[in-house]
Design an enzyme around this catalytic site. Structure first.
Site, PDB file in Angstrom:
ATOM      1  N   CYS A  65       0.836  -1.199   0.000  1.00 29.36           N
ATOM      2  CA  CYS A  65       0.000   0.000   0.000  1.00 29.36           C
ATOM      3  C   CYS A  65       0.876   1.256   0.000  1.00 29.36           C
ATOM      4  O   CYS A  65       1.881   1.309   0.703  1.00 29.36           O
ATOM      5  CB  CYS A  65      -0.903  -0.003   1.229  1.00 29.36           C
ATOM      6  SG  CYS A  65      -2.038   1.403   1.291  1.00 29.36           S
ATOM      7  N   CYS A  69      -0.055   4.654   7.051  1.00 30.52           N
ATOM      8  CA  CYS A  69      -0.751   4.475   8.325  1.00 30.52           C
ATOM      9  C   CYS A  69       0.139   3.667   9.283  1.00 30.52           C
ATOM     10  O   CYS A  69       0.506   2.521   8.994  1.00 30.52           O
ATOM     11  CB  CYS A  69      -2.071   3.759   8.115  1.00 30.52           C
ATOM     12  SG  CYS A  69      -3.137   4.546   6.880  1.00 30.52           S
ATOM     13  N   CYS A  72      -0.479  -0.142  10.377  1.00 32.22           N
ATOM     14  CA  CYS A  72      -0.830  -1.147   9.372  1.00 32.22           C
ATOM     15  C   CYS A  72       0.367  -1.923   8.847  1.00 32.22           C
ATOM     16  O   CYS A  72       1.376  -1.343   8.449  1.00 32.22           O
ATOM     17  CB  CYS A  72      -1.547  -0.462   8.205  1.00 32.22           C
ATOM     18  SG  CYS A  72      -2.155  -1.631   6.970  1.00 32.22           S
ATOM     19  N   CYS A 109     -16.984  -9.387   4.013  1.00 28.99           N
ATOM     20  CA  CYS A 109     -16.341  -8.086   3.908  1.00 28.99           C
ATOM     21  C   CYS A 109     -15.169  -8.192   2.932  1.00 28.99           C
ATOM     22  O   CYS A 109     -14.204  -8.905   3.195  1.00 28.99           O
ATOM     23  CB  CYS A 109     -15.856  -7.627   5.279  1.00 28.99           C
ATOM     24  SG  CYS A 109     -17.186  -7.597   6.514  1.00 28.99           S
ATOM     25  N   CYS A 142     -20.071  -6.281   2.187  1.00 21.31           N
ATOM     26  CA  CYS A 142     -19.515  -4.976   2.521  1.00 21.31           C
ATOM     27  C   CYS A 142     -18.187  -4.829   1.793  1.00 21.31           C
ATOM     28  O   CYS A 142     -17.389  -5.763   1.746  1.00 21.31           O
ATOM     29  CB  CYS A 142     -19.294  -4.873   4.031  1.00 21.31           C
ATOM     30  SG  CYS A 142     -18.522  -3.321   4.565  1.00 21.31           S
ATOM     31  N   CYS A 202     -20.246   1.929   7.550  1.00 22.64           N
ATOM     32  CA  CYS A 202     -19.551   1.243   8.635  1.00 22.64           C
ATOM     33  C   CYS A 202     -18.264   2.007   8.906  1.00 22.64           C
ATOM     34  O   CYS A 202     -17.458   2.228   7.997  1.00 22.64           O
ATOM     35  CB  CYS A 202     -19.239  -0.192   8.213  1.00 22.64           C
ATOM     36  SG  CYS A 202     -18.156  -1.082   9.334  1.00 22.64           S
ATOM     37  N   ARG A 272     -19.066  -3.922  16.800  1.00 21.45           N
ATOM     38  CA  ARG A 272     -18.334  -5.139  16.447  1.00 21.45           C
ATOM     39  C   ARG A 272     -16.975  -5.156  17.115  1.00 21.45           C
ATOM     40  O   ARG A 272     -16.225  -4.179  17.062  1.00 21.45           O
ATOM     41  CB  ARG A 272     -18.151  -5.216  14.926  1.00 21.45           C
ATOM     42  CG  ARG A 272     -17.415  -6.491  14.473  1.00 21.45           C
ATOM     43  CD  ARG A 272     -17.292  -6.580  12.965  1.00 21.45           C
ATOM     44  NE  ARG A 272     -18.596  -6.527  12.348  1.00 21.45           N
ATOM     45  CZ  ARG A 272     -19.068  -5.447  11.728  1.00 21.45           C
ATOM     46  NH1 ARG A 272     -18.334  -4.367  11.628  1.00 21.45           N
ATOM     47  NH2 ARG A 272     -20.258  -5.465  11.194  1.00 21.45           N
TER      48      ARG A 272
END
Length: 409
Positions: A65, A69, A72, A109, A142, A202, A272
């Site tokens: 990526c 972040c 991550c 998901c 999702c 979400c 969740r």
């Protein structure tokens, strides 16, 4: 305890607690912890009974990526030894999803690392959504693909997506400390795009990154204003090879207080327990089911979770039941809405279906889980101090999507 009686009354009325009350929940002592859980449990059972919704992650594209972040494992510059692969084909993704659905999940998901999807990526994911829905009647899907451009949420909705996940992760005041390649406002914009397109929004948070109690309350109040149907609560897994590898601040008691605070602030939204529950809640996981009404089944995006069979046994042993495909997750009054900040009606005054998949710790570019997600802990995890790397508590996923091995579901 007057505080808890007040919070229960407010939760049953969908009334917003004061910030002072929310902060007081996080400041309660260990001696009061079971009272806090019992009080928040009354609110949870009022709106959701004893049902637990199961969600299942499929990592469509792992690693590499361009975003930075800090939490991550898929981030720019990460040296974590995670699986790296490009887009799964629709039939591969559908096959991976089938394992989770067979284990009792009602929502799949679909997650992909990256800043955000290109139009071609949206086409890919649209084909995958159609493949999954063609082969699994009634399944909820999702998507979590990062920052959305204009029109992309509408295209995902047309393809059959039910929901879109994009986590705020932390407070606006501290967001720049964990990510520099996009802004907090970018994340808010994507959640609003999803909501505006008619997708079930979400959006959640990551706890354990060194934030203060005030930061936690700030992000949960911001989430309430955004009105998501689902609020995933992730607990940071400090992956070796990431900037937060030595951030071990959480205890099971701290995690329970955070979940209770979220439940009081958003009483009738789907809460969740997402990434990190196995590592940080450990043997206290069953107690957390009194606070949250939704979990992930099996593995996360880049790390291993508790065995799916163990999840099902835990739910049954704790006196809860798996939510069926024919059951509506959210209360009737929320059909079409979210965590309910509108018209001062409190958390979830809208009538809206479904919650969404948070994806295990915010993920790369907010993608549901990224790489900092729940791994299966070793026997009796010792309490770690900040500044210590605990690679023994983080098991990198080596099975399921992107491999030739059967998934854990």
């Amino acid at each position: 305890m007057d505080l808890l009686n007040t919070l229960v009354d407010k939760g049953l009325r969908r009334e917003l607690p004061t910030r002072e009350e929310a902060l007081a929940v996080l400041a309660t002592s260990d001696d009061d912890l079971l009272d806090v859980v019992a009080a928040a449990g009354k609110v949870r059972r009022h709106w959701f009974g004893r049902r637990v919704k199961l969600n299942y992650l499929v990592n469509l594209k792992s690693g590499l990526c361009p975003e930075d972040c800090s939490y991550c494992s898929q981030r720019l510059g990460s040296t974590a030894g995670i699986l790296k692969y490009t887009w799964l084909k629709p039939d591969e993704a559908s096959q991976a999803a089938a394992a989770g659905l067979a284990g009792g999940a009602k929502r799949v998901c679909l997650v992909a690392s990256g800043r955000g999807p290109t139009d071609r990526d949206v086409d890919r994911v649209s084909d995958t959504i159609k493949a999954i829905k063609d082969q699994n009647e009634g399944v909820e899907v999702c998507a979590c693909l990062g920052l959305l451009s204009d029109g992309q949420a509408e295209r995902l909705r047309e393809a059959g997506a039910d929901a879109y996940n994009h986590n705020l992760n932390t407070s606006e005041a501290t967001y720049g400390d964990i990510t520099t390649t996009h802004t907090y406002a970018d994340r808010v914009d994507t959640v609003q795009k999803a909501h505006g397109a008619g997708l079930s929004a979400c959006s959640g948070l990551i706890a354990g990154m060194g934030e203060s109690d005030e930061d936690l309350v700030d992000v949960v109040y911001s989430l309430r204003e955004l009105d998501p149907d689902s609020v995933p609560v992730n607990f940071l897994i400090p992956f070796e090879g990431t900037p937060l590898a030595k951030e071990w601040h959480l205890t099971p008691q701290r995690c329970l207080r955070i979940l209770a605070m979220v439940r009081f602030v958003c009483p009738d939204v789907e809460v969740r327990i997402a990434g990190g529950r196995e590592v940080h809640l450990r043997t206290m996981q069953p107690l957390a089911l009194n606070l949250a009404n939704s979990i992930f089944l099996g593995d996360y995006l880049t790390s291993e979770g508790q065995a799916g069979k163990a999840d099902l046994e835990m739910i049954a042993d704790a006196g809860f039941e798996v939510e069926g495909a024919d059951q509506v997750t959210l209360p009737d009054h929320r059909a079409g809405g979210g965590c309910g900040s509108h018209a001062d009606t409190g958390c979830g005054s809208h009538e809206g279906a479904g919650g969404c998949g948070s994806h295990a710790d915010g993920g790369c570019g907010s993608h549901e889980g990224g790489g900092v997600c729940g791994s299966a802990p070793t026997a009796a995890a010792e309490q770690s101090e900040p500044g210590e790397v605990r690679s023994d508590l983080v098991a990198v996923r080596r099975r399921g999507a992107g491999t030739d091995l059967a998934p854990n579901a």
